[in-house]
Design a protein around this motif. Structure first.
Motif, mmCIF file in Angstrom:
data_model
loop_
_atom_site.group_PDB
_atom_site.id
_atom_site.type_symbol
_atom_site.label_atom_id
_atom_site.label_comp_id
_atom_site.label_asym_id
_atom_site.label_seq_id
_atom_site.Cartn_x
_atom_site.Cartn_y
_atom_site.Cartn_z
ATOM 1 N N VAL A 74 0.814 -1.061 0.036
ATOM 2 C CA VAL A 74 0.093 -0.063 -0.192
ATOM 3 C C VAL A 74 0.786 1.087 0.035
ATOM 4 O O VAL A 74 0.775 2.275 -0.606
ATOM 5 N N VAL A 75 1.896 1.296 0.635
ATOM 6 C CA VAL A 75 2.787 2.197 1.002
ATOM 7 C C VAL A 75 3.581 2.575 -0.610
ATOM 8 O O VAL A 75 3.548 3.630 -0.836
ATOM 9 N N ASN A 76 3.887 1.465 -1.150
ATOM 10 C CA ASN A 76 4.799 1.473 -2.303
ATOM 11 C C ASN A 76 3.561 2.098 -3.575
ATOM 12 O O ASN A 76 3.867 2.871 -4.217
ATOM 13 N N LEU B 287 11.957 15.514 -4.141
ATOM 14 C CA LEU B 287 11.614 14.579 -3.194
ATOM 15 C C LEU B 287 10.562 13.690 -3.713
ATOM 16 O O LEU B 287 10.524 12.490 -3.466
ATOM 17 N N VAL B 288 9.621 14.219 -4.517
ATOM 18 C CA VAL B 288 8.418 13.412 -5.154
ATOM 19 C C VAL B 288 9.014 12.422 -6.005
ATOM 20 O O VAL B 288 8.656 11.340 -5.929
ATOM 21 N N GLY C 27 2.994 5.990 -2.865
ATOM 22 C CA GLY C 27 4.397 6.641 -3.244
ATOM 23 C C GLY C 27 4.479 6.735 -4.828
ATOM 24 O O GLY C 27 4.766 7.954 -5.314
ATOM 25 N N PHE C 28 4.100 5.816 -5.396
ATOM 26 C CA PHE C 28 4.178 5.694 -6.845
ATOM 27 C C PHE C 28 3.016 6.477 -7.399
ATOM 28 O O PHE C 28 3.398 7.204 -8.524
ATOM 29 N N SER C 29 2.108 6.672 -6.806
ATOM 30 C CA SER C 29 0.696 7.482 -7.360
ATOM 31 C C SER C 29 1.183 8.953 -7.253
ATOM 32 O O SER C 29 0.648 9.793 -7.821
ATOM 33 N N CYS D 283 9.631 3.769 -4.345
ATOM 34 C CA CYS D 283 8.392 2.869 -4.372
ATOM 35 C C CYS D 283 8.302 1.990 -5.589
ATOM 36 O O CYS D 283 7.759 0.795 -5.481
ATOM 37 N N LEU D 284 8.424 2.486 -6.801
ATOM 38 C CA LEU D 284 8.451 1.607 -8.169
ATOM 39 C C LEU D 284 9.557 0.561 -7.926
ATOM 40 O O LEU D 284 9.153 -0.682 -8.329
#
Length: 292
Positions: free
Chosen positions: A28-30, A273-274, A33-35, A281-282
């Motif tokens: 979910v975290v990954n 940072l994003v 982050g990718f989103s 995450c990817l």
């Protein structure tokens, strides 16, 4: 000597337990982050709607502090809205990084695919050319290319793309060479599969995931590189909104009106940072999928 119960560590007191922290699914975290990449891309696409003012037109009194008279990030030395300029500058930086990544992946991926799939003297020549580009200091080469072509947004993209594709060429070539030694690829060669079909169906799909992960990890670095070139005056000419250039042009106001050079720098920080978080995450998503 008597010891009070309150003196005993919480973990050792009978009948009391330390509440466990809620467990969060790493997947979910990954995905969240990718989103972020998709969210930021949608935001920069909507900049003409989100920006409250024209970034090139003075709309208020100069040097107004953040939050004063409705200007969320204040105004610059000639009364332009800093928020609007930061949004438009972030739009340019974000799409510039995506364009450089796409160009680098295309050129580097093509060179790496041909070198790894063909082998022999073709592989040697292409890799020596790649090594020649890699041996040059990338920032100096980019600055030299922009200085030769002249300052400008398109010239900056060309310069950075020239120094960026060799990394992807090396990566794709290594992946393709590794896949070419697999039994199913050898069987396809013995079955008479054409080189184009072999490369497109058996070699390239296996090299794409790692190349995409590497490209996503480069987005943050590319944003910083483009901002640095802009800071040195090698980006768009004034009064175009550009994060690095806006910080450089207003450094003289740092001690009195700090928000003028700092806000564009914070925009670079957020974008970088994003990009880094999304890349990590990817990579984790690809790694977890490969372990299944």
């Amino acid at each position: 000597m008597a010891i009070a119960l309150s003196d005993v560590p919480l973990a050792r007191q009978p009948g009391r337990r330390i509440p466990a922290l809620p467990r969060v699914n790493p997947m979910v975290v990954n995905w969240i982050g990718f989103s972020l990449v998709i969210v930021v891309t949608l935001i920069v696409l909507a900049v003409p709607i989100l920006a409250p003012y024209d970034p090139l037109t003075p709309v208020g009194m100069p040097l107004q502090s953040p939050g004063r008279n409705g200007f969320l990030l204040g105004t610059d030395s000639i009364g332009r809205d800093i928020l609007s300029r930061v949004l438009y500058g972030a739009r340019s930086s974000w799409f510039a990084a995506l364009v450089v990544v796409a160009v680098g992946l295309f050129i580097g991926g093509l060179v790496g695919l041909i070198a790894g799939a063909t082998g022999g003297w073709v592989d040697t020549v292409l890799m020596r050319v790649t090594d020649a580009f890699l041996s040059l200091p990338a920032p100096v080469l980019a600055i030299a290319v922009v200085a030769a072509l002249g300052p400008g947004f398109a010239h900056t993209l060309i310069a950075v793309s020239i120094v960026w594709w060799p990394f992807y060429a090396r990566l794709v070539r290594g992946e393709v060479a590794r896949l070419a030694a697999r039994p199913h690829v050898e069987a396809a060669k013995l079955a008479g599969v054409s080189p184009f079909r072999l490369a497109g169906r058996h070699l390239l799909p296996g090299a794409v995931p790692n190349a995409i992960v590497a490209a996503s990890l480069d987005i943050g670095t590319l944003i910083l590189t483009l901002a640095a070139l802009s800071f040195l005056g090698l980006g768009q000419s004034a009064p175009a909104p550009e994060l690095g250039a806006d910080s450089a042009r207003n450094l003289s106001y740092f001690l009195q009106q700090w928000w003028i050079p700092v806000m564009p720098g914070l925009g670079v920080l957020v974008l970088a940072l994003v990009g880094n978080i999304a890349g990590d995450c990817l990579r984790n998503l690809m790694k977890s999928r490969g372990e299944r």
